[in-house]
Design a protein around this motif. Structure first.
Motif, PDB file in Angstrom:
ATOM      1  N   VAL A 266      42.178  43.565  37.672  1.00 38.43           N
ATOM      2  CA  VAL A 266      41.188  42.955  38.555  1.00 38.43           C
ATOM      3  C   VAL A 266      39.873  42.683  37.829  1.00 38.43           C
ATOM      4  CG1 VAL A 266      42.166  43.845  40.704  1.00 38.43           C
ATOM      5  CG2 VAL A 266      40.484  45.219  39.462  1.00 38.43           C
ATOM      6  N   GLN A 267      39.651  43.396  36.733  1.00 35.04           N
ATOM      7  CA  GLN A 267      38.526  43.108  35.846  1.00 35.04           C
ATOM      8  C   GLN A 267      39.025  43.365  34.428  1.00 35.04           C
ATOM      9  OE1 GLN A 267      35.273  45.544  37.360  1.00 35.04           O
ATOM     10  NE2 GLN A 267      34.630  43.949  38.784  1.00 35.04           N
ATOM     11  N   LYS A 268      38.169  43.127  33.423  1.00 34.29           N
ATOM     12  CA  LYS A 268      38.639  43.248  32.037  1.00 34.29           C
ATOM     13  C   LYS A 268      39.279  44.600  31.771  1.00 34.29           C
ATOM     14  CE  LYS A 268      35.269  40.187  29.819  1.00 34.29           C
ATOM     15  NZ  LYS A 268      34.117  40.349  30.728  1.00 34.29           N
TER      16      LYS A 268
ATOM     17  N   VAL B 157      39.718  47.134  34.414  1.00 31.82           N
ATOM     18  CA  VAL B 157      39.978  47.806  35.689  1.00 31.82           C
ATOM     19  C   VAL B 157      41.314  47.294  36.233  1.00 31.82           C
ATOM     20  CG1 VAL B 157      39.169  48.202  38.059  1.00 31.82           C
ATOM     21  CG2 VAL B 157      37.515  48.042  36.188  1.00 31.82           C
TER      22      VAL B 157
ATOM     23  N   GLU C 257      44.448  47.755  39.219  1.00 32.15           N
ATOM     24  CA  GLU C 257      44.941  48.288  40.490  1.00 32.15           C
ATOM     25  C   GLU C 257      46.448  48.435  40.353  1.00 32.15           C
ATOM     26  OE1 GLU C 257      43.711  45.660  43.621  1.00 32.15           O
ATOM     27  OE2 GLU C 257      41.603  46.277  43.495  1.00 32.15           O
TER      28      GLU C 257
ATOM     29  N   PHE D 205      43.010  48.979  48.305  1.00 31.67           N
ATOM     30  CA  PHE D 205      42.852  47.793  47.457  1.00 31.67           C
ATOM     31  C   PHE D 205      42.550  46.560  48.315  1.00 31.67           C
ATOM     32  CE2 PHE D 205      45.844  49.628  43.967  1.00 31.67           C
ATOM     33  CZ  PHE D 205      44.809  50.418  43.505  1.00 31.67           C
TER      34      PHE D 205
ATOM     35  N   ALA E  12      38.919  46.487  49.428  1.00 31.55           N
ATOM     36  CA  ALA E  12      37.831  46.470  48.438  1.00 31.55           C
ATOM     37  C   ALA E  12      36.962  45.231  48.627  1.00 31.55           C
ATOM     38  CB  ALA E  12      38.413  46.501  47.031  1.00 31.55           C
ATOM     39  N   GLU E  13      35.668  45.408  48.420  1.00 38.22           N
ATOM     40  CA  GLU E  13      34.758  44.268  48.509  1.00 38.22           C
ATOM     41  C   GLU E  13      34.575  43.667  47.133  1.00 38.22           C
ATOM     42  OE1 GLU E  13      31.310  44.583  51.029  1.00 38.22           O
ATOM     43  OE2 GLU E  13      31.944  46.594  51.593  1.00 38.22           O
ATOM     44  N   HIS E  14      34.434  42.365  47.089  1.00 37.01           N
ATOM     45  CA  HIS E  14      34.326  41.663  45.813  1.00 37.01           C
ATOM     46  C   HIS E  14      33.116  40.738  45.844  1.00 37.01           C
ATOM     47  CE1 HIS E  14      36.123  39.985  42.081  1.00 37.01           C
ATOM     48  NE2 HIS E  14      35.401  38.941  42.445  1.00 37.01           N
ATOM     49  N   MET E  15      32.350  40.754  44.755  1.00 34.43           N
ATOM     50  CA  MET E  15      31.206  39.850  44.637  1.00 34.43           C
ATOM     51  C   MET E  15      31.315  39.132  43.294  1.00 34.43           C
ATOM     52  SD  MET E  15      28.468  42.747  45.862  1.00 34.43           S
ATOM     53  CE  MET E  15      27.029  41.935  45.176  1.00 34.43           C
ATOM     54  N   GLY E  16      30.918  37.862  43.268  1.00 36.52           N
ATOM     55  CA  GLY E  16      30.904  37.123  41.999  1.00 36.52           C
ATOM     56  C   GLY E  16      32.165  36.334  41.781  1.00 36.52           C
ATOM     57  N   GLN E  17      32.542  36.226  40.496  1.00 35.03           N
ATOM     58  CA  GLN E  17      33.700  35.415  40.109  1.00 35.03           C
ATOM     59  C   GLN E  17      34.884  35.613  41.040  1.00 35.03           C
ATOM     60  OE1 GLN E  17      34.739  36.353  36.046  1.00 35.03           O
ATOM     61  NE2 GLN E  17      33.878  34.433  35.355  1.00 35.03           N
TER      62      GLN E  17
ATOM     63  N   PRO F  34      40.837  38.507  42.267  1.00 27.68           N
ATOM     64  CA  PRO F  34      42.246  38.327  41.930  1.00 27.68           C
ATOM     65  C   PRO F  34      43.072  38.146  43.193  1.00 27.68           C
ATOM     66  CG  PRO F  34      41.639  40.631  41.793  1.00 27.68           C
ATOM     67  CD  PRO F  34      40.374  39.874  42.081  1.00 27.68           C
TER      68      PRO F  34
ATOM     69  N   ASP G 228      32.075  43.847  35.993  1.00 27.35           N
ATOM     70  CA  ASP G 228      32.613  43.129  34.847  1.00 27.35           C
ATOM     71  C   ASP G 228      31.557  42.115  34.392  1.00 27.35           C
ATOM     72  OD1 ASP G 228      34.527  42.576  32.984  1.00 27.35           O
ATOM     73  OD2 ASP G 228      35.794  41.376  34.302  1.00 27.35           O
TER      74      ASP G 228
ATOM     75  N   ILE H  22      23.352  40.195  39.900  1.00 25.55           N
ATOM     76  CA  ILE H  22      24.451  39.609  39.123  1.00 25.55           C
ATOM     77  C   ILE H  22      24.370  38.086  39.064  1.00 25.55           C
ATOM     78  CG2 ILE H  22      25.944  41.536  39.751  1.00 25.55           C
ATOM     79  CD1 ILE H  22      27.597  39.468  41.434  1.00 25.55           C
TER      80      ILE H  22
ATOM     81  N   PRO I  30      26.757  35.297  39.759  1.00 21.09           N
ATOM     82  CA  PRO I  30      28.080  35.196  40.383  1.00 21.09           C
ATOM     83  C   PRO I  30      29.026  34.253  39.647  1.00 21.09           C
ATOM     84  CG  PRO I  30      26.415  34.100  41.726  1.00 21.09           C
ATOM     85  CD  PRO I  30      25.677  34.814  40.633  1.00 21.09           C
TER      86      PRO I  30
ATOM     87  N   ASP J  49      29.809  37.007  36.391  1.00 21.48           N
ATOM     88  CA  ASP J  49      30.134  38.426  36.554  1.00 21.48           C
ATOM     89  C   ASP J  49      31.023  38.639  37.774  1.00 21.48           C
ATOM     90  OD1 ASP J  49      28.061  38.420  34.716  1.00 21.48           O
ATOM     91  OD2 ASP J  49      26.582  39.249  36.113  1.00 21.48           O
ATOM     92  N   SER J  50      31.582  39.829  37.840  1.00 18.29           N
ATOM     93  CA  SER J  50      32.209  40.238  39.104  1.00 18.29           C
ATOM     94  C   SER J  50      31.920  41.713  39.342  1.00 18.29           C
ATOM     95  CB  SER J  50      33.719  39.956  39.107  1.00 18.29           C
ATOM     96  OG  SER J  50      34.459  41.049  38.639  1.00 18.29           O
ATOM     97  N   ILE J  51      31.774  42.033  40.614  1.00 19.50           N
ATOM     98  CA  ILE J  51      31.589  43.427  41.035  1.00 19.50           C
ATOM     99  C   ILE J  51      32.637  43.712  42.104  1.00 19.50           C
ATOM    100  CG2 ILE J  51      30.142  44.876  42.528  1.00 19.50           C
ATOM    101  CD1 ILE J  51      27.796  44.280  40.903  1.00 19.50           C
ATOM    102  N   ARG J  52      33.254  44.889  42.007  1.00 18.76           N
ATOM    103  CA  ARG J  52      34.159  45.331  43.068  1.00 18.76           C
ATOM    104  C   ARG J  52      33.673  46.677  43.594  1.00 18.76           C
ATOM    105  NH1 ARG J  52      38.683  42.481  43.790  1.00 18.76           N
ATOM    106  NH2 ARG J  52      39.987  44.210  44.509  1.00 18.76           N
ATOM    107  N   ILE J  53      33.739  46.825  44.902  1.00 15.80           N
ATOM    108  CA  ILE J  53      33.282  48.059  45.549  1.00 15.80           C
ATOM    109  C   ILE J  53      34.442  48.636  46.361  1.00 15.80           C
ATOM    110  CG2 ILE J  53      31.589  49.093  47.109  1.00 15.80           C
ATOM    111  CD1 ILE J  53      29.751  46.709  46.578  1.00 15.80           C
TER     112      ILE J  53
END
Lengths: 102, 102
Positions: free
Chosen positions: A40-42, A44, A46, A82, A85-90, A93, B14, B65, B67, B70-74
């Motif tokens: 899900v990231q470089k 990270v 799941e 999973f 999960a909240e996602h921000m940015g790019q 997945p 990320d 960030i 957007p 970058d990406s952020i997951r919470i």
């Protein structure tokens, strides 16, 4: 896969990717994790696997990493975490249950 | 902090740290997260905060960030999940309830 026996593992890998050796280990960790889940990231992953595969996963990761240089953390999450999960940015997945279309 | 009102958030970020701008954003994300928790890997943060702070955190991260880059997951975890996380490799961080000794 029998849902009752599966577990959601979030695996985070800290590695120095400025060296060829670090990048090689990251590729190998990614390959091991992607056998059971998605990146899900470089660094990270799941992973959804049977509880019986969890020990095998840990053994495989232990073989790959350099314990003096890297760190791996494994969080066992409730099923459904999973998807929540909240996602921000790019772009996020694709979720785990999305069919792949070629 | 009233335990009943707190939540454990695992925040993974990320970002391309090969650029000065990426490194600057990572520093700012770290600062925002470390107000409520600890940095367990270069871009992984364990945050324990009140539910009311969660929205503020998200707003702050959104401001920091890029957007497009970058990406952020919470991930919202059950209480106790941080303590149960497995760690391999380099020394694990001190747990959240460890007193700091100067």
């Amino acid at each position: 896969m029998d849902c009752e026996l599966t577990v959601e593992l979030l695996i985070t890998y800290d590695v120095d990717t400025t060296t060829p050796e670090g990048r090689r280990r990251l590729r190998h960790v990614a390959k091991a994790c992607e056998a059971y889940g998605i990146r899900v990231q470089k660094s990270v992953f799941e992973v959804v696997c049977r509880r019986s595969d969890w020990m095998y996963m840990k053994q495989r990761l232990n073989e790959i990493i350099d314990p003096a240089e890297d760190s791996i953390r494994i969080y066992a999450l409730d099923r459904g975490s999973f998807a929540a999960a909240e996602h921000m940015g790019q772009s996020p997945p694709a979720p785990h249950d999305t069919p792949l279309v070629f």
